[in-house]
Design a protein around this motif. Structure first.
Motif, PDB file in Angstrom:
ATOM      1  N   ASP A  45       0.739  -1.034  -0.059  1.00  0.00           N
ATOM      2  CA  ASP A  45      -0.029  -0.002  -0.053  1.00  0.00           C
ATOM      3  C   ASP A  45       0.996   1.185  -0.063  1.00  0.00           C
ATOM      4  N   SER A  46       0.296   2.373  -0.540  1.00  0.00           N
ATOM      5  CA  SER A  46       1.068   3.401  -0.879  1.00  0.00           C
ATOM      6  C   SER A  46       1.630   4.316   0.370  1.00  0.00           C
ATOM      7  N   PHE A  62      -3.125   5.830   3.047  1.00  0.00           N
ATOM      8  CA  PHE A  62      -4.061   5.431   4.102  1.00  0.00           C
ATOM      9  C   PHE A  62      -3.542   5.608   5.377  1.00  0.00           C
ATOM     10  N   ASP A 111      -2.785   8.359  -2.489  1.00  0.00           N
ATOM     11  CA  ASP A 111      -4.133   8.849  -2.641  1.00  0.00           C
ATOM     12  C   ASP A 111      -4.510   9.544  -1.318  1.00  0.00           C
ATOM     13  N   CYS A 167      -7.508   9.110   1.298  1.00  0.00           N
ATOM     14  CA  CYS A 167      -8.835   8.681   1.762  1.00  0.00           C
ATOM     15  C   CYS A 167      -9.362   9.352   2.562  1.00  0.00           C
ATOM     16  N   ILE A 193      -6.395   3.877  -7.513  1.00  0.00           N
ATOM     17  CA  ILE A 193      -7.262   3.642  -6.484  1.00  0.00           C
ATOM     18  C   ILE A 193      -8.435   4.923  -6.782  1.00  0.00           C
ATOM     19  N   GLN A 211     -11.696   6.856  -5.603  1.00  0.00           N
ATOM     20  CA  GLN A 211     -12.069   7.458  -4.334  1.00  0.00           C
ATOM     21  C   GLN A 211     -13.441   8.167  -4.604  1.00  0.00           C
ATOM     22  N   GLY A 233     -11.319   3.934   0.239  1.00  0.00           N
ATOM     23  CA  GLY A 233     -12.291   5.074   1.037  1.00  0.00           C
ATOM     24  C   GLY A 233     -13.433   4.574   1.673  1.00  0.00           C
ATOM     25  N   GLY A 270      -9.030  -3.119   2.214  1.00  0.00           N
ATOM     26  CA  GLY A 270      -9.520  -2.913   3.820  1.00  0.00           C
ATOM     27  C   GLY A 270     -10.638  -3.399   4.128  1.00  0.00           C
TER      28      GLY A 270
HETATM   29  N1  GUN Z   1      -6.689   0.917   2.823  1.00  0.00           N
HETATM   30  C1  GUN Z   1      -7.813   0.723   2.886  1.00  0.00           C
HETATM   31  N2  GUN Z   1      -8.762   1.931   2.293  1.00  0.00           N
HETATM   32  C2  GUN Z   1      -7.582   2.552   1.621  1.00  0.00           C
HETATM   33  C3  GUN Z   1      -7.557   3.622   0.845  1.00  0.00           C
HETATM   34  O1  GUN Z   1      -8.597   4.302   0.536  1.00  0.00           O
HETATM   35  N3  GUN Z   1      -6.488   3.958   0.043  1.00  0.00           N
HETATM   36  C4  GUN Z   1      -5.378   3.602   0.563  1.00  0.00           C
HETATM   37  N4  GUN Z   1      -4.010   3.757  -0.171  1.00  0.00           N
HETATM   38  N5  GUN Z   1      -5.313   2.090   1.302  1.00  0.00           N
HETATM   39  C5  GUN Z   1      -6.278   1.795   1.761  1.00  0.00           C
END
Ligand code: GUN
Ligand code: ZN
Length: 371
Positions: A93-94, A97, A147, A149, A189, A191, A218, A249
């Protein structure tokens, strides 16, 4: 080796899809659940355990690994696969979040996001390019764009501005690592909060960019289950049928089944591993809490229908004892079972899509988890 990024849908059942996604570290059979290994480890388990339970791909977190031990240190050791001795696919993941879930310690601008370390309070800055450079150093098979969230309850004006910026950030991420420039894949991603037209706009903007897959972000941010399902059913069909779709998530066993029924191919969540550590265990008969006094002298296995190491070898009475004594083995055996249960559920999902019996499988779990 099949070219990384190749995605083939073999069968469908309603909107549910049975596919194969190729990556540099092998193929992933979808629909798939991805165990979360935030710090380069799925808490309490070894790579050997994960291979034994047929985990096909695990998650890592840019935010955590950048802060500690540092992505450059990992790169000097040949990347996250080598460093952690996990030779199957990894998705990172970036950091978006994680940064945004630590409210009050961030400054957000078009350029990127400033945040403070959860470890020592030091100041750091992620631009979209930086988030990708870190993931390049980690060497993950699937990188996620940076992104924003937005939290639950964000108003329409804020959500709209935010999704537009998330699109510009996604474009910058893709430009930092253009499609086909290496073996790593990159997912955009979507949103747009809880406004369907904004979700549609976000999906349209992102899908015009050359990503190898698309995520729905999101969600699971404090909304009700029906609200979450509504957004998943709205958004998934907006994403290209020939590319993998990843719901970020989420969630409970029923959430997984609902997402698959909407056409989602990949999911991740801390729920099975986190719940395991606080004694909440998922079984074919529903959820149980192992600390209940009722299990004090219960010699039966946790789940008679489960073939995992925990269920084949230990009684509920013993698992309760380990939990009550806060023994390290409790974390391990509980995590092993919960992840095995999730991965086995997804194997059943894949089989049922091939057999055209997905709806029956979903109905069966909805009954078991009704209480
Ligand atoms: N993990 C759960 N929801 C998100 C999200 O909206 N963006 C990112 N990058 N990771 C997540
Ligand atoms: Zn089990």
């Amino acid at each position: 080796m099949t070219k990384p990024g190749t995605f083939v849908v073999h069968a469908t059942d309603g909107n549910a899809r049975r596919g194969t996604l190729s990556t540099a570290h092998g193929d992933i059979q979808t629909p798939i659940f991805m165990p979360v290994g935030t710090q380069g480890t799925v808490k309490s388990l070894s790579p050997q355990d994960l291979e034994e339970m047929n985990a096909q791909i695990i998650l890592g977190n840019t935010y955590h690994l950048y802060l500690r031990p540092g992505d450059e240190l990992v790169a000097r050791r040949g990347g996250l696969h080598k460093f952690s001795n996990w030779n199957r696919p990894i998705l990172t993941d970036s950091g978006g979040f994680q940064v945004f879930s630590l409210k009050g310690i961030r400054k957000l601008s078009e350029e990127g996001v400033e945040f403070r370390s959860y470890i020592d309070g030091s100041k750091h800055f992620f631009s979209p390019e930086k988030a990708i450079e870190i993931q390049m150093n980690l060497g993950s098979d699937i990188m996620m764009v940076l992104d924003e969230c937005v939290g639950y309850g964000a108003d329409r004006g804020y959500t709209e501005k935010s999704l537009e910026m998330t699109t510009r950030w996604a474009k910058r991420c893709r430009e930092r690592y253009p499609a086909g420039s290496g073996d790593q894949l990159m997912f955009g991603i979507v949103q747009g909060g809880f406004f369907k037209d904004l979700r549609t706009r976000s999906a349209e903007q992102l899908c015009s960019l050359p990503f190898e897959g698309f995520a729905i972000g999101g969600l699971s941010v404090g909304e009700s289950i029906p609200e979450m399902y509504e957004q998943v059913h709205h958004t998934a069909p907006l994403l290209p049928a020939e590319k993998p779709r990843y719901l970020m998530g989420v969630g409970t066993p029923l959430d997984l089944l609902e997402a698959v029924s909407a056409g989602v191919d990949m999911l991740d969540c801390v729920l099975p591993s986190r719940n395991a550590r606080n004694g909440t265990l998922f079984t074919s008969q529903g959820k149980i809490n192992i600390k209940k006094a009722a299990y004090k002298e219960d010699d039966s296995p946790l789940d008679p229908n489960c073939n995992c190491y925990t269920c084949r070898n230990f009684s509920k009475a013993y698992l309760r004892h380990l939990y009550m004594s806060k023994e390290l083995l409790s974390y391990r055996l509980n995590t092993y079972h919960n992840l095995y249960f999730y991965l086995d559920l997804m194997q059943q999902v894949r089989d049922s899509i091939e057999n055209g019996t997905f709806a029956q499988l979903k109905a069966r779990y909805e009954d078991a988890y009704a209480a």
